[in-house]
Scaffold this motif. Structure first.
Motif, mmCIF file in Angstrom:
data_model
loop_
_atom_site.group_PDB
_atom_site.id
_atom_site.type_symbol
_atom_site.label_atom_id
_atom_site.label_comp_id
_atom_site.label_asym_id
_atom_site.label_seq_id
_atom_site.Cartn_x
_atom_site.Cartn_y
_atom_site.Cartn_z
ATOM 1 N N MET A 195 0.706 -0.976 0.003
ATOM 2 C CA MET A 195 -0.012 -0.037 0.145
ATOM 3 C C MET A 195 0.770 1.331 0.119
ATOM 4 N N LYS A 196 2.255 0.975 0.250
ATOM 5 C CA LYS A 196 3.071 2.169 0.394
ATOM 6 C C LYS A 196 3.356 2.903 -0.893
ATOM 7 N N ASN A 197 3.140 2.108 -1.913
ATOM 8 C CA ASN A 197 3.545 2.602 -3.689
ATOM 9 C C ASN A 197 2.087 2.876 -4.245
ATOM 10 N N LEU A 198 1.010 2.921 -3.544
ATOM 11 C CA LEU A 198 -0.341 2.870 -4.341
ATOM 12 C C LEU A 198 -0.830 4.464 -3.611
ATOM 13 N N ALA A 199 -1.219 5.077 -4.452
ATOM 14 C CA ALA A 199 -1.771 6.567 -4.196
ATOM 15 C C ALA A 199 -3.270 6.222 -3.378
ATOM 16 N N VAL A 200 -3.563 6.786 -2.280
ATOM 17 C CA VAL A 200 -4.729 6.436 -1.557
ATOM 18 C C VAL A 200 -6.062 6.823 -2.177
ATOM 19 N N ASN A 201 -5.841 8.037 -2.848
ATOM 20 C CA ASN A 201 -6.670 8.828 -3.797
ATOM 21 C C ASN A 201 -7.315 7.958 -4.827
ATOM 22 N N THR A 202 -6.658 6.944 -5.391
ATOM 23 C CA THR A 202 -6.900 6.123 -6.594
ATOM 24 C C THR A 202 -7.597 5.006 -6.179
ATOM 25 N N ILE A 203 -7.582 4.466 -4.819
ATOM 26 C CA ILE A 203 -8.334 3.264 -4.318
ATOM 27 C C ILE A 203 -9.783 3.836 -4.312
ATOM 28 N N MET A 204 -10.804 2.852 -5.050
ATOM 29 C CA MET A 204 -12.161 3.048 -5.034
ATOM 30 C C MET A 204 -12.730 2.373 -3.943
ATOM 31 N N PHE A 205 -12.114 1.021 -3.739
ATOM 32 C CA PHE A 205 -12.874 0.205 -2.551
ATOM 33 C C PHE A 205 -12.127 -0.713 -2.274
ATOM 34 N N ALA A 206 -12.432 -1.277 -1.029
ATOM 35 C CA ALA A 206 -11.569 -2.427 -0.315
ATOM 36 C C ALA A 206 -12.407 -3.449 -0.162
ATOM 37 N N GLN A 207 -11.832 -4.862 -0.461
ATOM 38 C CA GLN A 207 -12.824 -5.905 -0.150
ATOM 39 C C GLN A 207 -12.086 -6.686 0.733
ATOM 40 N N LEU A 244 -7.513 -4.395 -2.856
ATOM 41 C CA LEU A 244 -7.650 -2.868 -3.216
ATOM 42 C C LEU A 244 -8.077 -2.571 -4.597
ATOM 43 N N CYS A 245 -9.180 -2.157 -4.702
ATOM 44 C CA CYS A 245 -9.364 -1.900 -6.049
ATOM 45 C C CYS A 245 -9.424 -0.428 -6.631
ATOM 46 N N CYS A 246 -8.693 -0.221 -7.568
ATOM 47 C CA CYS A 246 -8.384 1.004 -8.117
ATOM 48 C C CYS A 246 -9.113 1.610 -9.272
ATOM 49 N N ALA A 247 -9.123 3.046 -9.472
ATOM 50 C CA ALA A 247 -9.812 3.575 -10.523
ATOM 51 C C ALA A 247 -9.312 3.262 -11.796
ATOM 52 N N ASP A 248 -8.315 2.719 -11.717
ATOM 53 C CA ASP A 248 -7.860 2.243 -12.948
ATOM 54 C C ASP A 248 -8.183 1.067 -13.691
ATOM 55 N N GLY A 249 -8.853 0.184 -12.621
ATOM 56 C CA GLY A 249 -9.422 -1.083 -13.030
ATOM 57 C C GLY A 249 -8.340 -2.204 -12.333
ATOM 58 N N LYS A 250 -7.338 -1.835 -11.922
ATOM 59 C CA LYS A 250 -6.436 -2.785 -11.236
ATOM 60 C C LYS A 250 -6.630 -3.062 -9.826
ATOM 61 N N SER A 291 -15.156 9.545 -2.472
ATOM 62 C CA SER A 291 -14.976 10.516 -3.618
ATOM 63 C C SER A 291 -15.337 9.706 -4.975
ATOM 64 N N PHE A 292 -15.771 8.331 -4.944
ATOM 65 C CA PHE A 292 -16.172 7.656 -5.993
ATOM 66 C C PHE A 292 -17.675 7.256 -5.919
ATOM 67 N N VAL A 293 -18.202 7.761 -5.022
ATOM 68 C CA VAL A 293 -19.837 7.224 -4.904
ATOM 69 C C VAL A 293 -20.469 8.321 -5.971
ATOM 70 N N LYS A 294 -21.288 7.788 -6.841
ATOM 71 C CA LYS A 294 -21.990 8.346 -7.857
ATOM 72 C C LYS A 294 -23.481 8.577 -7.417
ATOM 73 N N MET A 353 -21.333 3.538 -7.296
ATOM 74 C CA MET A 353 -19.858 4.001 -7.731
ATOM 75 C C MET A 353 -19.884 4.371 -9.021
ATOM 76 N N ASN A 354 -18.895 5.187 -9.501
ATOM 77 C CA ASN A 354 -18.510 5.648 -10.562
ATOM 78 C C ASN A 354 -18.302 4.789 -11.593
ATOM 79 N N ASN A 355 -17.922 3.563 -11.184
ATOM 80 C CA ASN A 355 -17.662 2.571 -12.142
ATOM 81 C C ASN A 355 -18.874 1.686 -12.255
#
Length: 105
Positions: A1-13, A21-27, A60-63, A74-76
């Motif tokens: 999680m250290k190399n992952l920008a927190v604001n790109t994380i959409m949700f955690a499962q 950790l599921c990100c906005a870029d789909g990864k 931040s990603f809630v539609k 969510m936005n996705n």
């Protein structure tokens, strides 16, 4: 999680002793922490909220949010169910976010 920008994380499962950790870029990034530990790390940002036992979402990603159905969209276009215990907290958090965004204008 250290190399992952927190604001790109959409949700955690939750995945037992791991968390996806599921990100906005789909990864998807799997880390060896429980959701509870991830929640403790991410709640300090003010962007995340636990909506049920298995999910932590980035508000931040809630539609949209449907109170009657206890669902958050969510936005996705993913849809998550909100537990009854967490419904009031989500409503308050989203209301506060909307209010603060209006003041930023």
């Amino acid at each position: 999680m250290k190399n992952l920008a927190v604001n790109t994380i959409m949700f955690a499962q939750a995945q037992i002793n791991y968390t996806d950790l599921c990100c906005a870029d789909g990864k998807k990034h799997t880390i060896s922490k429980t959701l509870k530990k991830v929640e403790q790390d991410l709640l300090v940002t003010g962007q995340f909220l636990c909506i049920n036992k298995g999910f932590l979402i980035n508000i931040s990603f809630v539609k949209s949010f449907l109170v009657d159905e206890s669902k958050v969209y969510m936005n996705n276009d993913m849809v998550f169910s909100i537990s009854r215990r967490r419904l009031k907290a989500l409503r308050t958090t989203l209301k506060n976010q909307i209010t603060s965004n209006l003041y930023d204008l």
